[in-house]
Motif scaffolding. Structure first.
Motif, PDB file in Angstrom:
ATOM      1  N   THR A  85       0.813  -1.223   0.000  1.00 32.67           N
ATOM      2  CA  THR A  85       0.000   0.000   0.000  1.00 32.67           C
ATOM      3  C   THR A  85       0.844   1.270   0.000  1.00 32.67           C
ATOM      4  N   MET A  86       2.138   1.132   0.149  1.00 29.45           N
ATOM      5  CA  MET A  86       2.989   2.309   0.337  1.00 29.45           C
ATOM      6  C   MET A  86       2.976   3.273  -0.858  1.00 29.45           C
ATOM      7  N   ASP A  87       2.797   2.764  -2.044  1.00 28.87           N
ATOM      8  CA  ASP A  87       2.826   3.614  -3.240  1.00 28.87           C
ATOM      9  C   ASP A  87       1.441   4.037  -3.716  1.00 28.87           C
ATOM     10  N   LEU A  88       0.410   3.733  -2.936  1.00 25.27           N
ATOM     11  CA  LEU A  88      -0.943   4.146  -3.333  1.00 25.27           C
ATOM     12  C   LEU A  88      -1.046   5.667  -3.364  1.00 25.27           C
ATOM     13  N   PRO A  89      -1.670   6.218  -4.397  1.00 28.27           N
ATOM     14  CA  PRO A  89      -1.917   7.668  -4.420  1.00 28.27           C
ATOM     15  C   PRO A  89      -2.796   8.087  -3.249  1.00 28.27           C
ATOM     16  N   LYS A  90      -2.696   9.350  -2.863  1.00 29.42           N
ATOM     17  CA  LYS A  90      -3.484   9.861  -1.738  1.00 29.42           C
ATOM     18  C   LYS A  90      -4.982   9.627  -1.936  1.00 29.42           C
ATOM     19  N   LYS A  91      -5.463   9.856  -3.168  1.00 25.72           N
ATOM     20  CA  LYS A  91      -6.900   9.754  -3.431  1.00 25.72           C
ATOM     21  C   LYS A  91      -7.416   8.344  -3.167  1.00 25.72           C
ATOM     22  N   ILE A  92      -6.663   7.339  -3.605  1.00 24.06           N
ATOM     23  CA  ILE A  92      -7.094   5.956  -3.397  1.00 24.06           C
ATOM     24  C   ILE A  92      -6.995   5.583  -1.920  1.00 24.06           C
ATOM     25  N   THR A  93      -5.942   6.049  -1.260  1.00 25.95           N
ATOM     26  CA  THR A  93      -5.808   5.806   0.176  1.00 25.95           C
ATOM     27  C   THR A  93      -6.985   6.415   0.926  1.00 25.95           C
ATOM     28  N   ALA A  94      -7.385   7.617   0.524  1.00 23.95           N
ATOM     29  CA  ALA A  94      -8.497   8.308   1.183  1.00 23.95           C
ATOM     30  C   ALA A  94      -9.825   7.598   0.958  1.00 23.95           C
ATOM     31  N   THR A  95     -10.101   7.241  -0.305  1.00 25.34           N
ATOM     32  CA  THR A  95     -11.409   6.645  -0.609  1.00 25.34           C
ATOM     33  C   THR A  95     -11.550   5.239  -0.037  1.00 25.34           C
ATOM     34  N   THR A  96     -10.468   4.451  -0.064  1.00 23.10           N
ATOM     35  CA  THR A  96     -10.550   3.105   0.497  1.00 23.10           C
ATOM     36  C   THR A  96     -10.573   3.150   2.022  1.00 23.10           C
ATOM     37  N   GLY A  97      -9.857   4.117   2.588  1.00 21.35           N
ATOM     38  CA  GLY A  97      -9.850   4.256   4.047  1.00 21.35           C
ATOM     39  C   GLY A  97     -11.192   4.696   4.587  1.00 21.35           C
ATOM     40  N   ILE A  98     -11.841   5.634   3.899  1.00 21.58           N
ATOM     41  CA  ILE A  98     -13.150   6.106   4.357  1.00 21.58           C
ATOM     42  C   ILE A  98     -14.208   5.033   4.126  1.00 21.58           C
ATOM     43  N   ASP A  99     -13.991   4.179   3.136  1.00 17.61           N
ATOM     44  CA  ASP A  99     -14.900   3.051   2.917  1.00 17.61           C
ATOM     45  C   ASP A  99     -14.820   2.082   4.091  1.00 17.61           C
ATOM     46  N   LYS A 102     -21.479  14.023  13.219  1.00 19.88           N
ATOM     47  CA  LYS A 102     -21.582  14.325  11.779  1.00 19.88           C
ATOM     48  C   LYS A 102     -20.463  15.281  11.369  1.00 19.88           C
ATOM     49  N   LYS A 103     -20.281  16.330  12.148  1.00 20.61           N
ATOM     50  CA  LYS A 103     -19.227  17.311  11.859  1.00 20.61           C
ATOM     51  C   LYS A 103     -17.841  16.676  11.925  1.00 20.61           C
ATOM     52  N   LYS A 104     -17.653  15.759  12.869  1.00 24.14           N
ATOM     53  CA  LYS A 104     -16.356  15.102  13.031  1.00 24.14           C
ATOM     54  C   LYS A 104     -16.015  14.270  11.791  1.00 24.14           C
ATOM     55  N   ILE A 105     -16.987  13.537  11.283  1.00 28.03           N
ATOM     56  CA  ILE A 105     -16.742  12.717  10.086  1.00 28.03           C
ATOM     57  C   ILE A 105     -16.503  13.608   8.881  1.00 28.03           C
ATOM     58  N   GLU A 106     -17.281  14.672   8.760  1.00 24.39           N
ATOM     59  CA  GLU A 106     -17.100  15.604   7.648  1.00 24.39           C
ATOM     60  C   GLU A 106     -15.742  16.293   7.725  1.00 24.39           C
ATOM     61  N   ALA A 107     -15.307  16.624   8.941  1.00 21.61           N
ATOM     62  CA  ALA A 107     -13.993  17.243   9.118  1.00 21.61           C
ATOM     63  C   ALA A 107     -12.885  16.272   8.724  1.00 21.61           C
ATOM     64  N   LEU A 108     -13.063  15.007   9.083  1.00 18.38           N
ATOM     65  CA  LEU A 108     -12.101  13.971   8.697  1.00 18.38           C
ATOM     66  C   LEU A 108     -12.017  13.876   7.175  1.00 18.38           C
ATOM     67  N   MET A 109     -13.165  13.899   6.518  1.00 20.90           N
ATOM     68  CA  MET A 109     -13.185  13.857   5.053  1.00 20.90           C
ATOM     69  C   MET A 109     -12.449  15.065   4.470  1.00 20.90           C
ATOM     70  N   GLY A 110     -12.651  16.213   5.081  1.00 17.82           N
ATOM     71  CA  GLY A 110     -11.973  17.414   4.623  1.00 17.82           C
ATOM     72  C   GLY A 110     -10.459  17.311   4.753  1.00 17.82           C
ATOM     73  N   GLU A 111     -10.012  16.711   5.840  1.00 17.60           N
ATOM     74  CA  GLU A 111      -8.578  16.554   6.078  1.00 17.60           C
ATOM     75  C   GLU A 111      -7.915  15.656   5.038  1.00 17.60           C
ATOM     76  N   ILE A 112      -8.691  14.739   4.462  1.00 18.17           N
ATOM     77  CA  ILE A 112      -8.118  13.850   3.442  1.00 18.17           C
ATOM     78  C   ILE A 112      -8.585  14.238   2.038  1.00 18.17           C
ATOM     79  N   ASN A 113      -9.066  15.484   1.936  1.00 20.43           N
ATOM     80  CA  ASN A 113      -9.397  16.099   0.648  1.00 20.43           C
ATOM     81  C   ASN A 113     -10.535  15.408  -0.101  1.00 20.43           C
ATOM     82  N   LEU A 114     -11.565  14.992   0.649  1.00 20.30           N
ATOM     83  CA  LEU A 114     -12.761  14.424   0.035  1.00 20.30           C
ATOM     84  C   LEU A 114     -13.921  15.399   0.214  1.00 20.30           C
TER      85      LEU A 114
END
Length: 209
Positions: A5-19, A153-165
């Motif tokens: 997983t070390m070379d995964l782009p940020k976007k994929i890391t973010a979307t799979t992590g939030i999933d 709700k705000k906490k989850i949304e803030a987390l999403m913001g931190e990972i650029n989602l």
């Protein structure tokens, strides 16, 4: 094995992590939850809340290993329970608008958390009853670091913001959500939700997004 997983782009890391986070949270409130599944979910939520931002923005072997473990735990949880409303709603968001799966799920997760917290006897689908559901929702709120459902709700949304989602439909290019209302009620997912979700209620949720 985090090395893969070390070379995964940020976007994929973010979307799979939030999933994985969505899987764990949904499994916890699912009508099919068990003591075992909730233990998997609880551990997964804790690990993800504390490590996802780092895994996306400052990846290391340590946080990648932790996220791998968390993902595995979330997988074990949904293997027992399956997923619920946010996953049902996500399928047309991905199929018709091209939003990556994990991101599509997370778009409604915070709002469904609030929705499920407002459960009543009239719309309760969990045989264990309203009091049980309200208690597990309190557990989830605490696990994500919230003081109440709105703060969670705000906490989850803030987390999403931190990972650029993006946290809203317009942010992902969706202005007309008729197709989501038509196709977002996969019965083998939405019926696992502890509170019955109607098209009217979903429409209100989507309008607010």
């Amino acid at each position: 094995d985090p090395q893969f997983t070390m070379d995964l782009p940020k976007k994929i890391t973010a979307t799979t992590g939030i999933d994985a986070l969505s899987q764990a949270i949904e499994s916890y409130w699912c009508v099919n939850s068990t003591i075992e599944s909730k233990e998997y979910s609880k551990n997964a939520i804790d690990l993800i809340i504390n490590n996802l931002i780092g895994a996306v923005n400052n990846p290391s072997k340590k946080n990648r290993l932790i996220m791998s473990k968390a993902s595995n735990l979330a997988g074990k949880a949904i293997n027992i329970t399956k997923t619920t409303a946010p996953h049902a709603i996500s399928y047309p968001i991905t199929s018709y608008f091209g939003v990556p799966h994990g991101h599509a799920v997370a778009l409604t997760l915070p709002s469904i958390l609030v929705y499920n917290s407002k459960i009543t006897k009239k719309d309760c689908l969990d045989k264990r009853g309203v009091k049980y559901v309200k208690n597990i929702m309190k557990d989830i709120i605490q696990l994500v670091g919230g003081t109440d459902e709105y703060d969670a709700k705000k906490k989850i949304e803030a987390l999403m913001g931190e990972i650029n989602l993006e946290t809203g439909l317009k942010g992902v290019g969706i202005s007309d959500f008729k197709i989501i209302l038509e196709k977002g009620f996969s019965p083998d997912r939405v019926n696992n939700n502890p509170r019955k979700l109607t098209k009217t209620n979903l429409n209100k949720i989507l309008i607010e997004l």
